[in-house]
Enzyme design. Sequence first.
Site, PDB file in Angstrom:
ATOM      1  N   LYS A 128       0.976  -1.277  -0.047  1.00 55.70           N
ATOM      2  CA  LYS A 128      -0.220   0.054  -0.127  1.00 55.70           C
ATOM      3  C   LYS A 128       0.883   1.049  -0.116  1.00 55.70           C
ATOM      4  CE  LYS A 128      -4.643   0.706   0.513  1.00 55.70           C
ATOM      5  NZ  LYS A 128      -5.659  -0.079  -0.165  1.00 55.70           N
ATOM      6  N   ASP A 168      -6.912   4.182  -4.693  1.00 52.23           N
ATOM      7  CA  ASP A 168      -7.462   4.175  -3.214  1.00 52.23           C
ATOM      8  C   ASP A 168      -8.455   5.441  -2.967  1.00 52.23           C
ATOM      9  OD1 ASP A 168      -7.589   2.065  -0.750  1.00 52.23           O
ATOM     10  OD2 ASP A 168      -7.250   3.916   0.307  1.00 52.23           O
TER      11      ASP A 168
HETATM   12  O1  2IT Z   1      -8.362  -1.525  -1.051  1.00 48.16           O
HETATM   13  C1  2IT Z   1      -8.000  -2.015  -2.055  1.00 48.16           C
HETATM   14  O2  2IT Z   1      -8.159  -3.299  -2.367  1.00 48.16           O
HETATM   15  C2  2IT Z   1      -7.638  -1.034  -3.292  1.00 48.16           C
HETATM   16  N1  2IT Z   1      -7.613   0.029  -2.804  1.00 48.16           N
HETATM   17  C3  2IT Z   1      -7.520  -1.809  -4.506  1.00 48.16           C
HETATM   18  C4  2IT Z   1      -6.006  -2.361  -4.578  1.00 48.16           C
HETATM   19  C5  2IT Z   1      -5.654  -2.635  -6.307  1.00 48.16           C
HETATM   20  O3  2IT Z   1      -4.508  -2.821  -6.214  1.00 48.16           O
HETATM   21  O4  2IT Z   1      -6.367  -2.496  -6.891  1.00 48.16           O
END
Ligand code: 2IT
Length: 449
Positions: A128, A168
């Site tokens: 993340k 996100d």
């Molecule tokens: O919280 C999540 O699963 C997302 N923000 C999507 C992450 C993604 O790599 O598609």
Amino acid sequence: MSTKAYINSVIESVKKKDPAEHLFHQAVEEVLITLEPILAAQPKYKENAILERMVEPERIITFRVPWVDDKGAVRVNRGYRVQFNSAIGPYKGGIRYHETVTLATLKFLGFEQTFKNSLTGLPMGGGKGGSDFDTRGKSEGEVMRFCQAFMSELFRHIGQFTDVPAGDLGLGGREIGYLFGQYKKLTNQYTGVLTGKGLDFGGSLIRTEATGYGLVYFAEEMLKIRNDGFKGKVCVISGAGNVGVHTAEKLLHLGAKVVGFSDYDGAVYDKDGLTEEKIAYLKDLVFVKRGSLKEYNKKFEKAEFYAGKKSWFIPCYAAFPTSRENELDENDAQTLVKNGVKAVCEGANMPCGPKAIEVFRKNKVLYAPGKASNAGGVGTSGLEMTQNSIRLSWTREEVDAHLNKIMKNIHNACVNAYMEYGADGDYMLGANIAGFKKVADAMIAQGVV
Ligand code: 2IT
């Protein structure tokens, strides 16, 4: 030492190491306490110090993001990428742009993401990233220059086989476009290094809808195995962003009546329920005009707007928190239960606080934890990566069918795990154990690395 004492000792050491990271503590605690049955049954996890290794990110990158605003002033934000776990695939997870972002936020999200990505059944590790930058109130040019500055450092740490970021909170298709453009310029490579891209440059159909649609597919399965369904059921959502609006849309398609939703400014109570027309209006208001729900009852006059309120006072059969962490507290949970809620399905990451979850569990409310029920977003990111690798684009129907299958598989994995290690309907334990097992076994197979 008993398994419980061992788990507590790991939780305590996490708290001691980084005492201020409360969100991360919460995420770790929520997972670890449910792993007791599998840890007790299989000593190999303790012998290999899997918990101790899992709570420590493989790598954390923090960096300065200097940029110039429209007035010519130099501004500085902080950028992060937390590369949490790569046991089952390249790091994968979104980037959050929000003024509240700290390292603790991203450690909590990266930890969650590791389990969530494992549940999708696709080869994706957990990561993340983010920044304490807020796009609200910024001009197009400022957003673009910020994204370029952010990528000017991030590009050296990511790659299609290393780490594949996505969106996100506060970071959507517009920002992904700017980030992708800068990555391509700096590396001179056209690869699927980001997901959530525009359809003209490698994006996947349904990626925008995926988290909301997937959430409803999961909830539908949960009701289906209990001989129930959404037809005629009253539903309430929090949030009116990408996840909230597409949750509403899919619920409507299944015959549910969506009467409540909310945003930063307050809650809308529309007793007549959403229609296709109202959803089209909402999409335009939220995604095109970037407007507020304050506007909604100027157009649909029978609806009521409650300034500054959350939507949980509205009676419903099923509640869908899709906004952000800890948005639904113990009081909200009690109100929902008092009003007869039967299912709570998380579309955001950790939206229900620990005390709220306790209230739901005590009152036998079906509770779908986000790492299972909101995994359709990242699942479809995985499908985007596949399409980029084979250099083909699937149709809407193909992607939607894959998404539906992914959500059904996650649901089954949760059920199998709670039948083996817990109690009927304990999706929290089911999701945690199923997500854990695959990552833990891969870590053991790969040795101490
Ligand atoms: O919280 C999540 O699963 C997302 N923000 C999507 C992450 C993604 O790599 O598609």
